[in-house]
Write an enzyme that holds these catalytic residues in place. Structure first.
Site, mmCIF file in Angstrom:
data_model
loop_
_atom_site.group_PDB
_atom_site.id
_atom_site.type_symbol
_atom_site.label_atom_id
_atom_site.label_comp_id
_atom_site.label_asym_id
_atom_site.label_seq_id
_atom_site.Cartn_x
_atom_site.Cartn_y
_atom_site.Cartn_z
ATOM 1 N N ASP A 8 32.195 30.324 57.238
ATOM 2 C CA ASP A 8 31.368 30.697 58.387
ATOM 3 C C ASP A 8 32.296 31.183 59.493
ATOM 4 O O ASP A 8 33.509 31.373 59.273
ATOM 5 C CB ASP A 8 30.450 29.533 58.805
ATOM 6 C CG ASP A 8 31.186 28.395 59.501
ATOM 7 O OD1 ASP A 8 32.431 28.420 59.561
ATOM 8 O OD2 ASP A 8 30.507 27.475 59.997
ATOM 9 N N CYS A 70 34.520 25.878 56.629
ATOM 10 C CA CYS A 70 33.743 25.881 57.873
ATOM 11 C C CYS A 70 34.490 24.973 58.854
ATOM 12 O O CYS A 70 35.624 24.574 58.582
ATOM 13 C CB CYS A 70 32.283 25.475 57.661
ATOM 14 S SG CYS A 70 31.988 23.766 57.189
ATOM 15 N N THR A 72 34.120 21.764 59.910
ATOM 16 C CA THR A 72 34.442 20.438 59.379
ATOM 17 C C THR A 72 34.639 20.432 57.871
ATOM 18 O O THR A 72 35.131 19.447 57.323
ATOM 19 C CB THR A 72 33.286 19.456 59.661
ATOM 20 O OG1 THR A 72 32.114 19.952 58.988
ATOM 21 C CG2 THR A 72 33.030 19.314 61.155
ATOM 22 N N HIS A 103 41.220 14.515 38.777
ATOM 23 C CA HIS A 103 40.232 13.474 38.452
ATOM 24 C C HIS A 103 38.791 13.973 38.436
ATOM 25 O O HIS A 103 37.966 13.448 37.690
ATOM 26 C CB HIS A 103 40.328 12.325 39.466
ATOM 27 C CG HIS A 103 41.586 11.525 39.329
ATOM 28 N ND1 HIS A 103 41.838 10.386 40.080
ATOM 29 C CD2 HIS A 103 42.676 11.691 38.538
ATOM 30 C CE1 HIS A 103 43.022 9.894 39.758
ATOM 31 N NE2 HIS A 103 43.562 10.671 38.820
ATOM 32 N N HIS A 138 38.408 10.356 32.867
ATOM 33 C CA HIS A 138 37.629 11.069 33.894
ATOM 34 C C HIS A 138 36.528 11.935 33.292
ATOM 35 O O HIS A 138 35.614 12.355 33.995
ATOM 36 C CB HIS A 138 38.560 11.940 34.740
ATOM 37 C CG HIS A 138 39.638 11.157 35.402
ATOM 38 N ND1 HIS A 138 39.383 10.234 36.394
ATOM 39 C CD2 HIS A 138 40.979 11.107 35.185
ATOM 40 C CE1 HIS A 138 40.516 9.673 36.781
ATOM 41 N NE2 HIS A 138 41.499 10.181 36.047
HETATM 42 C C1 RB5 Z 1 30.002 25.524 63.382
HETATM 43 O O1 RB5 Z 1 30.018 25.275 64.748
HETATM 44 C C2 RB5 Z 1 30.073 24.223 62.595
HETATM 45 O O2 RB5 Z 1 28.932 23.471 62.781
HETATM 46 C C3 RB5 Z 1 30.291 24.523 61.146
HETATM 47 O O3 RB5 Z 1 31.439 25.310 60.995
HETATM 48 C C4 RB5 Z 1 30.526 23.343 60.235
HETATM 49 O O4 RB5 Z 1 31.493 22.492 60.762
HETATM 50 C C5 RB5 Z 1 29.340 22.640 59.763
HETATM 51 O O5 RB5 Z 1 29.412 21.743 58.912
#
Ligand code: RB5
Length: 147
Positions: A8, A70, A72, A103, A138
């Site tokens: 993203d 993304c 996180t 694994h 595994h």
């Molecule tokens: C974008 O602001 C953020 O929400 C997205 O990149 C991600 O971390 C969502 O899981």
């Protein structure tokens, strides 16, 4: 080996760094890099790139592996794991990325762009693309993941 990659807006800059790295890395034996977007830092919804990538990802990890990014790493990972042929692993260091292959036979590496250094991301990619699935004990565990 084919690589499918997407991010993203929060992962866009890291995605471009990774693409350049992969293109210049002869050791990894990558013959195709498919970029599913996004193509800028303009805000967008990560499922819009994750779904097309997962639909294009072959079942067999020896044919292709995916990289999703993304902020996180959680959003792309949660979306990807809705697919029964996908084992997406959220990783933040080399050891976890290695174990995700050894694994879990993970076929997508998910990266948290806002919480890792670029150098760490590139090291994780190198180990993820090289580490084999160990099988053995595994094998059954991975088989039991799919409902
Ligand atoms: C974008 O602001 C953020 O929400 C997205 O990149 C991600 O971390 C969502 O899981």
């Amino acid at each position: 080996m084919k690589i499918l990659i997407a991010s993203d807006h929060a992962g866009f800059t890291l995605k471009e760094v990774i693409k350049s790295y992969l293109a210049g890395c002869q050791d990894l034996k990558i013959n195709d890099i498919q970029d599913f977007g996004t193509n800028s830092v303009a805000s967008m919804d990560y499922p819009d790139v994750v779904h097309p990538l997962c639909k294009a990802l072959p079942d067999n990890p020896s044919e292709a592996l995916g990289i999703l990014i993304c902020g996180t790493g959680n959003g792309v990972c949660m979306t990807a794991n809705k697919y029964s042929h996908v084992r997406a692993a959220l990783c933040w260091n080399e050891e976890i990325a290695t174990l995700a292959r050894h694994h879990n036979n993970a076929n997508i590496l998910c990266l948290p762009a806002r919480f890792i250094e670029k150098e760490t991301a590139l090291k994780m990619i190198t180990v993820f693309l090289n580490a084999p699935f160990e099988g053995g004990r595994h094998e059954n565990r991975v088989r039991k993941i799919t409902r």
